[in-house]
Design an enzyme around this catalytic site. Structure first.
Site, PDB file in Angstrom:
ATOM      1  N   ASP A  98       0.873   9.637   1.722  1.00 46.86           N
ATOM      2  CA  ASP A  98       1.764   9.862   0.502  1.00 46.86           C
ATOM      3  C   ASP A  98       3.035  10.834   0.682  1.00 46.86           C
ATOM      4  O   ASP A  98       2.916  11.821  -0.068  1.00 46.86           O
ATOM      5  CB  ASP A  98       0.791  10.315  -0.693  1.00 46.86           C
ATOM      6  CG  ASP A  98      -0.681   9.763  -0.721  1.00 46.86           C
ATOM      7  OD1 ASP A  98      -0.541   8.472  -0.621  1.00 46.86           O
ATOM      8  OD2 ASP A  98      -1.525  10.537  -0.757  1.00 46.86           O
ATOM      9  N   GLU A 102       0.838   3.437  -9.332  1.00 43.55           N
ATOM     10  CA  GLU A 102       0.539   4.701  -9.107  1.00 43.55           C
ATOM     11  C   GLU A 102       1.669   5.317  -8.500  1.00 43.55           C
ATOM     12  O   GLU A 102       2.800   4.651  -8.033  1.00 43.55           O
ATOM     13  CB  GLU A 102      -0.659   4.684  -8.405  1.00 43.55           C
ATOM     14  CG  GLU A 102      -0.657   4.112  -6.895  1.00 43.55           C
ATOM     15  CD  GLU A 102      -2.051   4.338  -6.403  1.00 43.55           C
ATOM     16  OE1 GLU A 102      -2.912   4.854  -6.588  1.00 43.55           O
ATOM     17  OE2 GLU A 102      -2.116   3.298  -5.499  1.00 43.55           O
TER      18      GLU A 102
END
Length: 514
Positions: free
Chosen positions: A17, A186
């Site tokens: 991420d 997301e």
């Protein structure tokens, strides 16, 4: 490959991420660290290709009592890194607690203690925006269905400009259930560009999804969407969330991750441009042009021209360690908040780990006192030297490949005082370890341990107890946890009992390409 190009992935290990920011001529990157401590790794680059690890922004996870034991898939999820008002800011979501924020005047700190900005279950992937045109501040976040029962939507808030609180209850600004074919939206990253509010966010799942772009003239919407990066006919599955950064000369680049099983989430660098000529406001942008174009017309690149930045020497986050004075390098993280005395400093070289007493001595997945680093994404050989100093019967220390399943090789003290080389493993569903090979004597309580990691993260263990390296047990295929790639780990542990259980010393940790 020549010196004018780079190859993906640029970070071939589990830097999950990623988010990136430029300050002057320097680029900085952070990534998820989940339940490990220290957390929030901080990487630095001058060319977007070569990166070094310069520190961590989170010394310990909070609340501390929640992370006294390993919580491998919990903790720090999907941070956003920004620079505003001459300070660095990192926002992240803990899926069980809410949205946190830390900030610092310099990348190396000192960083503030975590501040809980919004409490709640399932609040993940937050990203702030300070709008220089209006003076307003905003925050967007996603949702984890496992905790909240909500997914596939993004919620927006007005935020106090000092980043200490939110000014409203929040509003759903993108509901991807209303977009045909979209699911699991997301990882939003929020920007203001060309008079538009932009959200770059992935959807479609980590393994098989795509990167989307959303734009609106107002932060609270309505937003229109477009897929701007997807696998197409490449071997880059995903490609999943990341961040956009612009160089001082105006080049645009996008960093994102690719899920690679036991190797975790490796980082790719994609060229980025704006369609229809576009970094300036134009009638084309007003009428529907001006979308970002990532990679090779929306497909990930394997090799590409380097960013137009001053050449830099090759660099990568450190792996090797001699543990000078008993100290370990920045690349190491504990599997939970560390306890006092787990590692002790001394006058020589070598990592001296206390054999921490534990009822979970048979299962390193449950031990908080495992010192770990990321599994390299390319074939390699891992070696370390071990001396078991503890005389405690049952005391053990070793080198592990740690995931949902684990394998380790090391030394264990017998009831008769002798030290044995042991090699143990457990499948993902097993509660306890099993022998992978017959134990053999280690006459001086010393061994050189080796793991050869081949394609597919297949691991072959061997050891030298004084008569050369000898293979041990069958090949072990490393496995990830749900969100975290497999880890390399050093540990020392002893059965429950009274008094000090002694220690083990590790020296000359090395990872070399195969």
């Amino acid at each position: 490959m020549n010196t004018e190009t780079y190859r993906n992935p640029i970070l071939d290990a589990d830097w999950s991420d990623p988010d990136v920011v430029r300050v002057g001529d320097d680029f900085y990157l952070t990534a998820s660290s989940f339940g490990r401590a220290p957390g929030l790794p901080l990487l630095h680059s001058r060319d977007l290709v070569n990166w070094t690890l310069v520190g961590h922004a989170l010394e310990r996870l909070e609340p501390a009592q929640e992370f006294e034991r390993p919580r491998h898939d919990c903790g720090v999820w999907a941070p956003s890194l920004r620079y505003h008002d001459e300070r660095f800011w990192i926002f992240w979501g803990d899926p069980d607690q809410g949205i946190f924020q830390v900030n610092a005047p310099e990348i190396r700190g000192p960083w503030t203690r975590p501040h809980l900005l919004k409490a709640g279950k399932g609040l993940i992937d937050p990203c702030p925006l300070w709008d220089d045109e209006t003076g307003e501040a905003y925050l967007v976040h996603a949702w984890a269905k496992s905790r909240s029962g909500i997914k596939n939507r993004l919620t927006g808030h007005r935020m106090h400009p000092d980043g200490t609180g939110l000014l409203d209850e929040g509003k759903v600004i993108v509901d991807a259930d209303r977009i045909p074919g979209w699911f699991t939206l997301e990882g939003p990253k929020l920007y203001k560009h060309d008079g538009w509010y932009w959200i770059l966010a992935p959807a479609g799942s980590v393994e098989t999804g795509w990167q989307g772009a959303f734009r609106s003239r107002g932060f609270f919407g309505p937003y229109e969407e477009k897929i701007v990066l997807e696998q197409k006919d490449t071997d880059v599955n995903g490609p999943h969330q990341g961040g956009w950064v612009r160089t001082a000369t105006g080049e645009d680049w996008f960093l994102h991750f690719q899920q690679r099983g036991a190797y975790g989430r490796v980082v790719h660098l994609q060229p980025m441009r704006w369609s229809h000529g576009g970094t300036s406001r134009s009638s084309e942008a007003e009428s529907g042009g001006g979308w970002p174009v990532l990679g090779d017309d929306g497909a990930p690149v394997a090799e590409h021209r380097r960013p137009d930045l001053p050449p830099q020497p090759p660099a990568a986050p450190a792996t090797d360690d001699d543990f000078p004075g008993g100290r370990y390098g920045r690349q190491w993280q504990w599997t939970a908040n560390p306890g006092d005395g787990w590692a002790t400093q001394h006058s020589g070289d070598g990592l001296r780990l206390t054999c921490v007493r534990s009822s979970d001595a048979h299962d390193p997945r449950k031990l908080p006192s495992v010192l770990t680093q990321r599994l390299p994404g390319a074939p390699c050989t891992v070696e370390v030297e071990l001396r078991l100093d503890s005389d405690e019967p049952g005391a053990r220390a070793g080198l592990a490949v740690l995931g949902d399943a684990f394998g380790w090789i090391g030394l264990q003290r017998g009831t008769d005082g002798t030290a044995h080389l042991v090699h143990r493993f457990a499948e993902a569903v097993a509660d306890a370890e099993r022998d992978a090979a017959h134990p053999r004597l280690a006459p001086e309580g010393r061994a050189r341990l080796r793991i050869e990691i081949g394609a597919g993260a297949r691991c072959r263990f061997s050891a030298d107890t004084g008569d050369g390296f000898r293979s041990s047990g069958p090949v072990f295929a490393a496995t990830p946890w749900r969100w975290v790639g497999a880890l390399l780990g050093l540990f020392a542990v002893a059965p429950t009992g009274q008094g000090h259980a002694g220690a083990a010393t590790f020296t000359r940790f090395r990872i070399s390409p195969s």
